[in-house]
Scaffold this active site. Structure first.
Site, PDB file in Angstrom:
ATOM      1  N   CYS A 167       0.822  -1.146  -0.077  1.00  0.00           N
ATOM      2  CA  CYS A 167       0.014  -0.086  -0.066  1.00  0.00           C
ATOM      3  C   CYS A 167       0.935   1.232   0.122  1.00  0.00           C
ATOM      4  O   CYS A 167       2.049   1.369   0.561  1.00  0.00           O
ATOM      5  CB  CYS A 167      -1.051   0.185   1.147  1.00  0.00           C
ATOM      6  SG  CYS A 167      -2.058  -1.310   1.354  1.00  0.00           S
ATOM      7  N   ARG A 196       3.948  -0.237  -4.595  1.00  0.00           N
ATOM      8  CA  ARG A 196       3.699  -0.859  -3.308  1.00  0.00           C
ATOM      9  C   ARG A 196       2.260  -1.511  -3.433  1.00  0.00           C
ATOM     10  O   ARG A 196       1.864  -2.103  -2.202  1.00  0.00           O
ATOM     11  CB  ARG A 196       3.611   0.359  -2.556  1.00  0.00           C
ATOM     12  CG  ARG A 196       4.738   1.030  -2.414  1.00  0.00           C
ATOM     13  CD  ARG A 196       4.737   2.014  -1.179  1.00  0.00           C
ATOM     14  NE  ARG A 196       4.514   1.734  -0.279  1.00  0.00           N
ATOM     15  CZ  ARG A 196       5.301   1.401   0.991  1.00  0.00           C
ATOM     16  NH1 ARG A 196       6.667   1.626   0.092  1.00  0.00           N
ATOM     17  NH2 ARG A 196       5.257   1.271   2.052  1.00  0.00           N
ATOM     18  N   TRP A 241      -2.684  -2.642  -1.713  1.00  0.00           N
ATOM     19  CA  TRP A 241      -2.389  -4.069  -1.887  1.00  0.00           C
ATOM     20  C   TRP A 241      -3.047  -4.875  -0.887  1.00  0.00           C
ATOM     21  O   TRP A 241      -2.924  -4.723   0.452  1.00  0.00           O
ATOM     22  CB  TRP A 241      -0.700  -4.596  -1.551  1.00  0.00           C
ATOM     23  CG  TRP A 241      -0.275  -5.829  -1.784  1.00  0.00           C
ATOM     24  CD1 TRP A 241       0.002  -6.433  -3.000  1.00  0.00           C
ATOM     25  CD2 TRP A 241      -0.339  -6.788  -0.672  1.00  0.00           C
ATOM     26  NE1 TRP A 241       0.256  -7.592  -2.974  1.00  0.00           N
ATOM     27  CE2 TRP A 241       0.225  -7.935  -1.468  1.00  0.00           C
ATOM     28  CE3 TRP A 241      -0.252  -7.032   0.452  1.00  0.00           C
ATOM     29  CZ2 TRP A 241       0.413  -9.363  -0.761  1.00  0.00           C
ATOM     30  CZ3 TRP A 241      -0.020  -8.139   1.212  1.00  0.00           C
ATOM     31  CH2 TRP A 241       0.471  -9.350   0.637  1.00  0.00           C
ATOM     32  N   ASN A 282      -1.502   2.356   5.606  1.00  0.00           N
ATOM     33  CA  ASN A 282      -0.540   1.314   5.191  1.00  0.00           C
ATOM     34  C   ASN A 282      -0.099   0.254   6.490  1.00  0.00           C
ATOM     35  O   ASN A 282       0.582   0.953   7.246  1.00  0.00           O
ATOM     36  CB  ASN A 282       0.738   1.829   4.520  1.00  0.00           C
ATOM     37  CG  ASN A 282       1.782   0.922   4.239  1.00  0.00           C
ATOM     38  OD1 ASN A 282       3.027   1.606   4.251  1.00  0.00           O
ATOM     39  ND2 ASN A 282       1.537  -0.235   3.984  1.00  0.00           N
ATOM     40  N   GLY A 283      -0.230  -0.876   6.343  1.00  0.00           N
ATOM     41  CA  GLY A 283       0.188  -1.814   7.512  1.00  0.00           C
ATOM     42  C   GLY A 283      -0.847  -2.810   7.755  1.00  0.00           C
ATOM     43  O   GLY A 283      -1.708  -3.142   6.814  1.00  0.00           O
ATOM     44  N   GLU A 331      16.560 -18.852  -8.263  1.00  0.00           N
ATOM     45  CA  GLU A 331      16.220 -17.512  -8.491  1.00  0.00           C
ATOM     46  C   GLU A 331      15.411 -17.443  -9.915  1.00  0.00           C
ATOM     47  O   GLU A 331      14.648 -16.624 -10.006  1.00  0.00           O
ATOM     48  CB  GLU A 331      17.373 -16.462  -8.397  1.00  0.00           C
ATOM     49  CG  GLU A 331      17.239 -15.018  -8.920  1.00  0.00           C
ATOM     50  CD  GLU A 331      15.987 -14.272  -8.210  1.00  0.00           C
ATOM     51  OE1 GLU A 331      15.711 -14.855  -7.007  1.00  0.00           O
ATOM     52  OE2 GLU A 331      15.778 -13.242  -8.447  1.00  0.00           O
ATOM     53  N   LYS A 389      11.789 -15.948 -10.497  1.00  0.00           N
ATOM     54  CA  LYS A 389      11.497 -14.730 -11.651  1.00  0.00           C
ATOM     55  C   LYS A 389      10.377 -15.317 -12.508  1.00  0.00           C
ATOM     56  O   LYS A 389       9.562 -14.552 -12.607  1.00  0.00           O
ATOM     57  CB  LYS A 389      12.799 -14.749 -12.140  1.00  0.00           C
ATOM     58  CG  LYS A 389      13.545 -13.408 -12.146  1.00  0.00           C
ATOM     59  CD  LYS A 389      13.433 -12.300 -11.370  1.00  0.00           C
ATOM     60  CE  LYS A 389      12.918 -12.387 -10.106  1.00  0.00           C
ATOM     61  NZ  LYS A 389      13.408 -11.385  -9.021  1.00  0.00           N
ATOM     62  N   HIS A 435      14.834 -38.057  -6.600  1.00  0.00           N
ATOM     63  CA  HIS A 435      14.367 -38.643  -5.307  1.00  0.00           C
ATOM     64  C   HIS A 435      12.715 -37.963  -5.168  1.00  0.00           C
ATOM     65  O   HIS A 435      12.178 -37.883  -4.091  1.00  0.00           O
ATOM     66  CB  HIS A 435      15.015 -37.627  -4.026  1.00  0.00           C
ATOM     67  CG  HIS A 435      16.425 -38.369  -3.949  1.00  0.00           C
ATOM     68  ND1 HIS A 435      16.710 -39.613  -3.621  1.00  0.00           N
ATOM     69  CD2 HIS A 435      17.770 -37.714  -4.421  1.00  0.00           C
ATOM     70  CE1 HIS A 435      18.130 -39.854  -3.646  1.00  0.00           C
ATOM     71  NE2 HIS A 435      18.655 -38.534  -4.172  1.00  0.00           N
ATOM     72  N   LYS A 480       6.105  -4.212  -4.465  1.00  0.00           N
ATOM     73  CA  LYS A 480       7.697  -4.268  -4.308  1.00  0.00           C
ATOM     74  C   LYS A 480       8.272  -4.407  -2.888  1.00  0.00           C
ATOM     75  O   LYS A 480       9.038  -5.061  -2.728  1.00  0.00           O
ATOM     76  CB  LYS A 480       7.981  -2.887  -4.952  1.00  0.00           C
ATOM     77  CG  LYS A 480       9.405  -2.547  -5.060  1.00  0.00           C
ATOM     78  CD  LYS A 480       9.978  -3.564  -6.161  1.00  0.00           C
ATOM     79  CE  LYS A 480      11.645  -3.265  -6.152  1.00  0.00           C
ATOM     80  NZ  LYS A 480      12.300  -4.394  -6.779  1.00  0.00           N
TER      81      LYS A 480
HETATM   82  C1  F6R Z   1      11.067 -11.100  -6.202  1.00  0.00           C
HETATM   83  C2  F6R Z   1      11.305 -10.121  -5.317  1.00  0.00           C
HETATM   84  C3  F6R Z   1      10.962 -10.578  -3.846  1.00  0.00           C
HETATM   85  C4  F6R Z   1      11.892  -9.593  -2.895  1.00  0.00           C
HETATM   86  C5  F6R Z   1      11.425 -10.028  -1.289  1.00  0.00           C
HETATM   87  C6  F6R Z   1      12.205  -9.288  -0.395  1.00  0.00           C
HETATM   88  O1  F6R Z   1      11.403 -10.858  -7.510  1.00  0.00           O
HETATM   89  O2  F6R Z   1      11.585  -9.056  -5.549  1.00  0.00           O
HETATM   90  O3  F6R Z   1      11.066 -11.860  -3.571  1.00  0.00           O
HETATM   91  O4  F6R Z   1      13.011 -10.075  -3.099  1.00  0.00           O
HETATM   92  O5  F6R Z   1       9.909  -9.642  -1.020  1.00  0.00           O
HETATM   93  O6  F6R Z   1      12.228  -7.964  -0.689  1.00  0.00           O
HETATM   94  P1  F6R Z   1      13.347  -7.076  -0.048  1.00  0.00           P
HETATM   95  O7  F6R Z   1      14.691  -7.345  -0.840  1.00  0.00           O
HETATM   96  O8  F6R Z   1      12.904  -5.730  -0.372  1.00  0.00           O
HETATM   97  O9  F6R Z   1      13.531  -7.354   1.377  1.00  0.00           O
END
Ligand code: F6R
Length: 586
Positions: free
Chosen positions: A2, A26, A69, A93-94, A459, A463, A482, A581
């Site tokens: 948010c 956000r 969000w 937000n929270g 990773e 992605k 396994h 994000k």
């Molecule tokens: C995936 C991604 C998330 C963040 C995770 C931690 O692309 O961006 O998995 O890596 O939410 O976020 P930070 O690094 O901001 O603590």
């Protein structure tokens, strides 16, 4: 999670609207704006992103806005903020963890709720507590809230006023050339030279006319010194690319080039690193994967024991913190609730804590003993790309420094080559475009690797799943037989990462095993002979980057693959569904 905005000044609605758009990373489940004019609120809300919020007829010089969000309640108009009750309009937000108890009290008074959110209860409580002093009402209400909040509050009895409160969710006041602002993050306030005043946990502010007054938890006035907004950093553009994600992948070589390897410049951190006898790494998501990649470097290069934990799990498994532990809390945003809580816990249990962050003015940075910036520059796309490469390089540089300090071996030259190798990889990595058709309707995708390549595989898988919505798993190549092998059928895409010559034969055994069962195997490798293996569905031959620091390089084709598959499936790679994000809630 948010984004909130408040503005006091002429023509508030379009300014709040523009600021909200900059906070959509956000969350973008729903959006809303409330303006206060002549003692009355006008509210507009909509489901989905900010674009299209009908504000053309909204006049007024004082308002708040929100991009959501969803946590409590589906993304509907009713659940969108601002929540208005009586004389109050609130954006939040929270998460209010005790909202059910508080709501019961309101319901017992006969109050009617119009949303399913935890946030609406705040507007009700304010209406109940208000005795003519806005700050006192906000203090009385927030004293009863358990959880996290950044709040911007309008009161119809208080013209030209926005009240603010913060606990564990970011909130910044900005004084621009025109108007007073508040917002969850700097990009919403990115006007050159704007004065920024971040609120600390437990602090309050009242914006009134052109005055901003700050208060501590007890309501005593606080003096705050502003910092100046760096507009160039804080207003990123797509720079000719279609999406931020693609641009941010393209920036990896320059990020690696820019990254200063001088850990000695981090105010005593180098000494703390050398004094440590145990390294802990705690993080979430992509940052966790960067930590896993670095574990190999710490243990293999520097012979330093290193334990990597999911921050959200670490908090709850009563962790043992060995003496002389240096805990590296890795986070792009520095605002991830779980990582912050894990870092706090480690500190309480005696660890020295270093925040390895991209956002240096973050909550995590503020609580840590040391701050080590990864220097990726602002990252906008929800999927982390350049910050991952920067995290890997930063952590690997620590391992390399330790190895050198312990007289084991110098790795400086290898680290210096990485930016050029990343440049070359960006160009060969475009080869993955030819693979996209194989992935479009896959029922599931597997990423495999061994050693450090397993960390990269995890990773790559994350992605792909987050922006293409294809079910995808990362596995150690050794683990397939396994259980997971049962899921391989004709044309199942399997992406194998192979940068370790020593493990080449082992990884290729797994490649042959899945090929024999009909899988379409795509190889990302530094080993030419492996890339030329007959029967592969595709291969990208990476430049020779060794296998120690390779995840910063081998991840590039995997990020590109995820990006192009996402595009081909008609998704917006910058804004994957259900995600945001910064994950500022637990
Ligand atoms: C995936 C991604 C998330 C963040 C995770 C931690 O692309 O961006 O998995 O890596 O939410 O976020 P930070 O690094 O901001 O603590």
């Amino acid at each position: 999670m948010c984004g909130i905005v408040g503005y006091l000044g002429k023509n508030a609605a379009p300014r709040i609207y523009a600021a909200l758009k900059k906070l959509e990373y956000r969350g973008y489940d729903s959006a809303g704006i409330a303006l206060l004019s002549d003692g009355k609120f006008t509210v507009r809300k909509k489901v989905g992103p900010v674009a299209g919020l009908k504000i053309a007829d909204l006049a007024g010089n004082c308002g708040v806005g929100h991009t959501r969000w969803a946590t409590h309640g589906a993304p509907t108009e009713q659940n969108a903020h601002p929540h208005v009750y009586g004389r109050f309009a609130v954006v939040h937000n929270g998460i209010i963890e005790n909202y059910r108890t508080l709501k019961e009290e309101c319901l017992a008074r006969g109050e009617v709720f119009s949303s399913e959110t935890d946030s609406e209860v705040i507007a009700h409580m304010l209406e109940h507590s208000y005795r003519g002093d806005l700050l006192e009402a906000v203090r009385a209400v927030t004293a009863r809230l358990v959880g996290s909040y950044a709040l911007a509050i309008l009161c119809s009895d208080c013209p030209e006023t926005v009240a603010l409160a913060r606990e564990k969710s970011p909130l910044i006041v900005g004084r621009g050339h025109v108007g007073l602002w508040c917002a969850s993050d700097v990009p919403a306030l990115a006007e050159k030279g704007m004065q920024l005043y971040p609120l600390g946990d437990g602090e309050f502010a009242v914006l009134h006319g052109d005055e901003a007054a700050f208060y501590d938890r007890d309501g005593a006035p606080l003096e705050k010194k502003p910092t100046l907004c760096d507009a160039a950093r804080d207003t990123p553009e797509k720079g000719g690319f279609l999406h931020f994600m693609r641009k941010e992948i393209a920036e990896i070589p320059s990020v690696l080039r820019r990254r200063p390897h001088a850990l000695t410049a981090c105010g005593g951190f180098y000494e703390a690193l050398c004094a440590a006898e145990h390294i802990g790494i705690t993080a979430c998501g992509t940052a966790y994967h960067a930590g896993l990649a670095a574990k190999y470097a710490f243990e293999r290069l520097a012979r330093m024991p290193c334990e990597v934990s999911f921050a959200g799990e670490y908090r709850y498994y009563e962790p043992i913190v060995p003496e002389k532990t240096l805990m590296l809390a890795v986070s792009q945003s520095g605002e991830t609730a779980d990582t912050i809580a894990a870092a706090r816990l480690a500190k309480e249990r005696g660890a020295v804590v270093a925040a390895v962050v991209n956002e240096e003015k973050s909550t995590l940075a503020a609580l840590a003993d040391f701050v080590v910036p990864v220097g990726a520059g602002r990252e906008i796309a929800v999927a982390a790309t350049k910050s991952y490469a920067a995290q890997v390089l930063t952590l690997d540089s620590m391992a390399a420094s330790l190895a050198e300090r312990r007289g084991l071996r110098g790795y400086g030259d290898l680290l210096k080559e990485l930016p050029d190798l990343a440049e070359e990889t960006l160009s060969v990595g475009e080869g993955v475009r030819a693979w996209v058709a194989h992935f479009l309707s896959a029922r599931s995708v597997y990423f495999i690797g061994r050693g450090v390549d397993y960390a990269a595989a995890l990773e790559g898988s994350l992605k792909l799943k987050e922006i293409s919505y294809l079910p995808s798993e990362g596995y150690p190549a050794s683990e397939l037989k396994h259980g997971t092998l049962a899921l391989i059928e004709a044309h199942t895409p399997v992406v194998a990462v192979l940068t370790s010559e020593a493990l080449a034969e082992k990884t290729m055994n797994a490649v042959h095993e899945v090929t024999a069962r009909g899988a379409s195997v795509f190889l990302v490798t530094t080993v030419r002979a492996c890339a030329e293996t007959p029967g592969l569905a595709g291969a990208v031959l990476l430049p020779q980057c060794g296998d120690v620091f390779s995840p910063a390089i081998s991840v590039i084709p995997l990020q590109l693959l995820a990006y192009y598959v996402s595009l081909a499936r008609g998704n917006d790679p910058d804004r994957p569904r259900n995600l945001a994000k910064s994950v500022t809630v637990e």
